[in-house]
Design a protein around this motif. Structure first.
Motif, mmCIF file in Angstrom:
data_model
loop_
_atom_site.group_PDB
_atom_site.id
_atom_site.type_symbol
_atom_site.label_atom_id
_atom_site.label_comp_id
_atom_site.label_asym_id
_atom_site.label_seq_id
_atom_site.Cartn_x
_atom_site.Cartn_y
_atom_site.Cartn_z
ATOM 1 N N GLU A 154 0.803 -1.228 0.000
ATOM 2 C CA GLU A 154 0.000 0.000 0.000
ATOM 3 C C GLU A 154 0.834 1.275 0.000
ATOM 4 O O GLU A 154 0.274 2.374 -0.018
ATOM 5 C CB GLU A 154 -0.928 0.008 1.224
ATOM 6 C CG GLU A 154 -1.923 -1.139 1.233
ATOM 7 C CD GLU A 154 -2.701 -1.214 2.538
ATOM 8 O OE1 GLU A 154 -2.454 -0.361 3.423
ATOM 9 O OE2 GLU A 154 -3.541 -2.117 2.668
ATOM 10 N N THR A 155 2.145 1.187 0.047
ATOM 11 C CA THR A 155 2.978 2.393 0.052
ATOM 12 C C THR A 155 3.429 2.716 -1.354
ATOM 13 O O THR A 155 3.705 1.825 -2.157
ATOM 14 C CB THR A 155 4.216 2.205 0.945
ATOM 15 O OG1 THR A 155 4.934 1.065 0.507
ATOM 16 C CG2 THR A 155 3.810 2.027 2.399
ATOM 17 N N GLY A 156 3.497 3.985 -1.644
ATOM 18 C CA GLY A 156 3.972 4.436 -2.939
ATOM 19 C C GLY A 156 5.435 4.810 -2.869
ATOM 20 O O GLY A 156 6.185 4.315 -2.026
ATOM 21 N N PRO A 157 5.861 5.697 -3.751
ATOM 22 C CA PRO A 157 7.257 6.143 -3.731
ATOM 23 C C PRO A 157 7.619 6.791 -2.392
ATOM 24 O O PRO A 157 6.778 7.450 -1.757
ATOM 25 C CB PRO A 157 7.311 7.176 -4.867
ATOM 26 C CG PRO A 157 6.138 6.857 -5.734
ATOM 27 C CD PRO A 157 5.079 6.326 -4.820
ATOM 28 N N VAL A 158 8.850 6.611 -1.969
ATOM 29 C CA VAL A 158 9.311 7.179 -0.701
ATOM 30 C C VAL A 158 10.601 7.955 -0.930
ATOM 31 O O VAL A 158 11.371 7.665 -1.841
ATOM 32 C CB VAL A 158 9.543 6.090 0.370
ATOM 33 C CG1 VAL A 158 8.241 5.424 0.762
ATOM 34 C CG2 VAL A 158 10.549 5.048 -0.122
ATOM 35 N N ARG A 159 10.815 8.968 -0.073
ATOM 36 C CA ARG A 159 12.035 9.763 -0.128
ATOM 37 C C ARG A 159 13.072 9.179 0.821
ATOM 38 O O ARG A 159 12.728 8.567 1.825
ATOM 39 C CB ARG A 159 11.754 11.195 0.310
ATOM 40 C CG ARG A 159 10.839 11.983 -0.585
ATOM 41 C CD ARG A 159 10.359 13.209 0.163
ATOM 42 N NE ARG A 159 9.802 14.215 -0.716
ATOM 43 C CZ ARG A 159 9.053 15.218 -0.297
ATOM 44 N NH1 ARG A 159 8.776 15.349 0.995
ATOM 45 N NH2 ARG A 159 8.588 16.106 -1.153
ATOM 46 N N CYS A 160 14.327 9.422 0.510
ATOM 47 C CA CYS A 160 15.400 9.125 1.456
ATOM 48 C C CYS A 160 16.565 10.059 1.170
ATOM 49 O O CYS A 160 16.500 10.875 0.255
ATOM 50 C CB CYS A 160 15.822 7.656 1.392
ATOM 51 S SG CYS A 160 16.863 7.252 -0.036
ATOM 52 N N LEU A 161 17.611 9.942 1.971
ATOM 53 C CA LEU A 161 18.788 10.805 1.824
ATOM 54 C C LEU A 161 19.955 10.055 1.181
ATOM 55 O O LEU A 161 21.114 10.336 1.446
ATOM 56 C CB LEU A 161 19.187 11.381 3.183
ATOM 57 C CG LEU A 161 18.164 12.364 3.758
ATOM 58 C CD1 LEU A 161 18.497 12.716 5.203
ATOM 59 C CD2 LEU A 161 18.079 13.623 2.904
ATOM 60 N N GLY A 162 19.607 9.075 0.336
ATOM 61 C CA GLY A 162 20.634 8.397 -0.432
ATOM 62 C C GLY A 162 21.379 9.373 -1.325
ATOM 63 O O GLY A 162 20.780 10.305 -1.884
ATOM 64 N N LEU A 163 22.684 9.180 -1.447
ATOM 65 C CA LEU A 163 23.577 10.048 -2.209
ATOM 66 C C LEU A 163 23.722 11.431 -1.591
ATOM 67 O O LEU A 163 24.242 12.350 -2.224
ATOM 68 C CB LEU A 163 23.125 10.170 -3.674
ATOM 69 C CG LEU A 163 23.102 8.853 -4.444
ATOM 70 C CD1 LEU A 163 22.442 9.032 -5.801
ATOM 71 C CD2 LEU A 163 24.527 8.310 -4.621
ATOM 72 N N VAL A 164 23.267 11.570 -0.334
ATOM 73 C CA VAL A 164 23.474 12.798 0.428
ATOM 74 C C VAL A 164 24.156 12.463 1.747
ATOM 75 O O VAL A 164 25.272 12.890 2.015
ATOM 76 C CB VAL A 164 22.147 13.543 0.677
ATOM 77 C CG1 VAL A 164 22.392 14.795 1.518
ATOM 78 C CG2 VAL A 164 21.483 13.926 -0.641
ATOM 79 N N ASP A 165 23.498 11.675 2.594
ATOM 80 C CA ASP A 165 24.095 11.243 3.857
ATOM 81 C C ASP A 165 24.659 9.833 3.781
ATOM 82 O O ASP A 165 25.371 9.395 4.686
ATOM 83 C CB ASP A 165 23.065 11.308 4.985
ATOM 84 C CG ASP A 165 22.788 12.733 5.418
ATOM 85 O OD1 ASP A 165 23.444 13.650 4.896
ATOM 86 O OD2 ASP A 165 21.902 12.943 6.273
ATOM 87 N N GLN A 166 24.312 9.100 2.740
ATOM 88 C CA GLN A 166 24.807 7.737 2.582
ATOM 89 C C GLN A 166 24.875 7.402 1.102
ATOM 90 O O GLN A 166 24.233 8.044 0.275
ATOM 91 C CB GLN A 166 23.890 6.734 3.279
ATOM 92 C CG GLN A 166 22.522 6.604 2.589
ATOM 93 C CD GLN A 166 21.645 5.542 3.209
ATOM 94 O OE1 GLN A 166 21.683 5.327 4.403
ATOM 95 N NE2 GLN A 166 20.841 4.890 2.393
ATOM 96 N N PHE A 167 25.665 6.391 0.775
ATOM 97 C CA PHE A 167 25.708 5.877 -0.585
ATOM 98 C C PHE A 167 26.258 4.464 -0.531
ATOM 99 O O PHE A 167 26.887 4.058 0.458
ATOM 100 C CB PHE A 167 26.553 6.759 -1.509
ATOM 101 C CG PHE A 167 28.003 6.868 -1.136
ATOM 102 C CD1 PHE A 167 28.985 6.172 -1.831
ATOM 103 C CD2 PHE A 167 28.408 7.684 -0.096
ATOM 104 C CE1 PHE A 167 30.323 6.281 -1.494
ATOM 105 C CE2 PHE A 167 29.745 7.809 0.247
ATOM 106 C CZ PHE A 167 30.709 7.102 -0.452
ATOM 107 N N GLY A 168 25.992 3.708 -1.580
ATOM 108 C CA GLY A 168 26.456 2.337 -1.652
ATOM 109 C C GLY A 168 27.340 2.118 -2.865
ATOM 110 O O GLY A 168 27.173 2.776 -3.895
ATOM 111 N N VAL A 169 28.288 1.194 -2.732
ATOM 112 C CA VAL A 169 29.128 0.776 -3.855
ATOM 113 C C VAL A 169 29.174 -0.743 -3.846
ATOM 114 O O VAL A 169 29.429 -1.358 -2.806
ATOM 115 C CB VAL A 169 30.561 1.344 -3.757
ATOM 116 C CG1 VAL A 169 31.463 0.733 -4.828
ATOM 117 C CG2 VAL A 169 30.549 2.861 -3.885
#
Length: 721
Positions: free
Chosen positions: A635-650
């Protein structure tokens, strides 16, 4: 200007009163050293301390004693006669209170110390932090090889002209000496275009930086803390016995305070306070160990400077804390700020009126603070250091600020230090039902892994999380940990825990900060979910051993599914009783394990209620935990986060992601094996992705910690619309 690769050995030649960093010069020098070290350079500080120099390693400054012979040389009679050196400098015309900054011009003991450090540390760059230190920098670079660099914090002869009341003849002599020093070095760094003009057009313009993350923390009640009236607090700080700052305090006391509302007050921070101006509504704090907290707690900051030179570090500190600022034009000289955009500029009689206007308009203060913070973020030390490193390598260029990566966000407090989630391998000794990273083993080659960590440090990364697969299967993991720690990062290893006994000593020896164990139920359930009989027993034994060892911070992470939700409370109790921290979150991207039946949902809510009563952290996140049922129900749609601002993955193949949803569709925004991370981090493509995460939200299909981190950081919902 492109990011600069490759480490160099840099010696900063500087005044000795750096710790505690209670004055602007100390802040600038220490932050420069820290930022250079974080970018991969080896950094030492040489000062008037005759016993030891400082080496930056493991995120700290360590005293390194000079050898007995070097100390003995400094005690030779003709090197100990400090009075004679001071007499020579006085003859040239330097005021007595300034002589400590110029002693290296004529003191052979200073030259000997720099030569000793140059040989011992194999220095590539000798950076003089004031003109007086240029002589030993030039001597060492000429005799031992390397480059000499002079950083002009101010144009010194111009500053002395304003402050010391010296005769024209003396000033001409001091100017001639300074210009000769400027010509003697290989490279010159000035802090503003105005300073470059004063030095005849010489030098590269590289302004002060600011550690933006330090100025986005907690706040305090300044009124209660300093016994101030209940109204707004106006703040100013500096080295207060420095004449321009003393004059600024006089202006605040005699010209501003009388026109402020009676409930308003002025707070002034810094050492050397002119206490004759103190009153019930104008208080002095003395040196502030928590300066970022005090700045962030003020209602308005002011910079009423009418003399002096250089770039105003205090303004960048105010900007980093998202404070609205009223300043004189001279107070903001060299920053390139715009009136009515990042701050209000006013001169003389107009300055009090501008302060009253800002105090009366909260919306104006919020708008100015938001723009100011974006301005400061583009001048974070991690950015400014790019120019220093290029100049050190003979590829000089003026600093050009790149747009803030946070320009699209509201004023906020960072959710955490910049964190890299590094998937160092594919492959695992377990076969978890909710993970597909256990097959087809593949490790990041060590040279590529080290380069990723170097480049991560260069963009300001403070926390490295090493995960997999099972990261303990990576053969070079201790080397990677040691390298990251040397760059000042905290390092976490997230593991299934079954292999810890083989690696704990090496990881502890490498400086590992913390370890997170995955535990997903009581023995039978955990073994079934992890796909291996006896997995719980081995993980639990090694968890307890690590806790009792006590050398690394230890935590357990529990992935909640419909198989183990009824065991959550008991596992929590066991882990906390054993002495480890405990974190948990509902499973993502495994529909067969979602909490969808009424029984499972009721068990989840009951467990949350029980744990919230025992654990304040769970209570704080209770809303997000409960809302996960909507995610499991689709039931949830798109969500915001702080990826590529406070965190990032490689990933192990170099893919740059906003998070650790390794298999999510459409999350890849570049590859760090194909282009430098620093280049990608500031690229238009990645910035557009950040803006899309905030505006349209992420549709990769996850529900995780990033959601409450965003809400607490920005004060806005993680839901789009």
């Amino acid at each position: 200007m492109e990011p600069v690769a490759g480490a160099q050995r840099v010696a900063l030649l500087t005044r000795g009163d750096l710790f505690p960093t209670h004055h602007g010069a100390a802040v600038k020098i220490v932050r420069t050293a820290e930022a250079l070290a974080a970018s991969g350079d080896r950094v030492v500080l040489v000062s008037d301390d005759r016993e030891a120099y400082l080496r930056h390693e493991g995120g700290q400054f360590r005293r390194i004693s000079y050898g007995p012979r070097a100390r003995a040389i400094q005690e030779l009679p003709f090197l100990r006669d400090q009075a004679r050196f001071e007499q020579w400098l006085g003859t040239i015309g330097y005021p007595p209170e300034e002589i400590f900054l110029y002693r290296p011009l004529v003191d052979p003991a200073w030259w000997a110390r720099v030569l000793y450090v140059g040989l011992r540390e194999r220095i590539d760059v000798y950076q003089a932090e004031f003109p007086g230190y240029a002589v030993p920098a030039v001597i060492a670079s000429r005799l031992l090889g390397g480059r000499s660099v002079l950083v002009e914090h101010n144009v010194e002869h111009d500053r002395l002209r304003q402050m010391a009341g010296l005769s024209r003849r003396v000033l001409l002599r001091l100017r001639a000496v300074e210009e000769a020093l400027v010509r003697s070095v290989d490279e010159l760094i000035v802090l503003s275009e105005e300073d470059r003009v004063r030095l005849g057009g010489r030098g590269w313009v590289v302004p002060h930086g600011v550690d933006v993350g330090r100025y986005q923390g907690a706040r305090t009640d300044l009124r209660a803390r300093y016994g101030l009236p209940p109204g707004p607090v106006v703040f100013f700080h500096g080295t207060l016995h420095y004449a321009p700052n003393t004059e600024a305090v006089r202006f605040l006391a005699e010209r501003l305070l009388p026109v402020l509302p009676l409930e308003a007050s002025i707070l002034v921070g810094g050492m050397g306070a002119p206490v004759q101006y103190a009153s019930d509504r104008l208080r002095f704090t003395g040196p502030l160990d928590d300066l970022p907290v005090v700045i962030a707690s003020a209602d308005l900051c002011v910079c009423p400077l009418f003399a002096g030179g250089g770039t105003r570090m205090k303004l960048l500190e105010y900007f980093a804390a998202a404070r609205a600022v009223v300043s004189t034009p001279l107070g903001a000289e060299g920053l390139g700020v715009r009136h009515e955009q990042e701050l209000l500029l006013a001169e003389g009689e107009a300055l009090p009126a501008a302060v009253l206007r800002a105090l009366a308009d909260p919306d104006l203060r919020e708008r100015l603070g938001r723009s100011a913070r974006a301005f400061a973020a583009a001048r974070d030390w991690s950015e400014v250091t790019r120019s220093y490193r290029s100049i050190h390598r003979g590829r000089g260029a003026d600093f050009v600020p790149r747009p803030s990566i946070e320009a699209h966000l509201p004023p906020r407090v960072p959710s955490k230090p910049l964190t890299l989630l590094f998937l160092v391998n594919r492959g695992c000794n377990l076969r978890c039902t909710f993970c597909d990273l256990w097959d087809r083993p593949e490790n990041v080659p060590l040279p590529q892994a080290l380069r990723v960590v170097d480049e991560a440090a260069g963009i300001g990364t403070k926390v490295l999380v090493l995960t997999g697969g099972e990261p303990l299967l990576h053969p070079d993991l201790p080397t990677l940990v040691r390298h990251a720690r040397a760059l000042g990062m905290a390092v976490n290893v997230t593991t299934n825990g079954t292999l810890v006994d083989r690696h704990l000593e090496m990881l502890v020896g490498a400086g590992l900060t913390s370890m997170s164990f995955s535990l997903d139920g009581l023995p039978e359930t955990h073994d079934r979910l992890r796909g291996q009989a006896g997995a719980f027993k081995r993980t639990w034994a090694q968890l307890v051993r690590t806790i009792h060892d006590g050398r690394v911070d230890t935590a357990v992470y529990f992935t909640v599914t419909n198989q183990n939700v009824r065991e959550l409370v008991e596992v929590y109790d066991r882990v906390r009783a054993a002495g480890a921290r405990f974190d948990f979150w509902p499973v993502n991207d495994a529909p067969e394990l979602y909490l969808t039946t009424e029984e499972d949902k009721a068990a989840w809510l009951q467990a949350l209620d029980t744990l919230a009563g025992r654990d304040a952290e769970v209570a704080r996140k209770a809303h997000y935990y409960a809302e996960s049922l909507r995610y499991h129900a689709g039931e949830t749609g798109p969500v915001r986060c702080l990826g590529l601002v406070d965190q990032f993955g490689v990933t192990y193949r170099g893919d740059l992601l906003p998070c650790c949803v390794w298999g999510g569709e459409g999350l890849k925004v570049g590859n760090v094996f194909q282009a430098p991370l620093g280049e990608l981090w500031r690229s238009p493509e990645v910035q557009r992705y950040r803006e899309r995460l905030w505006g349209a939200g992420c549709t990769a299909g996850c529900y995780n910690h990033s959601l409450y981190e965003l809400v607490e950081s920005t004060g806005q919902s993680h839901r789009v619309g």
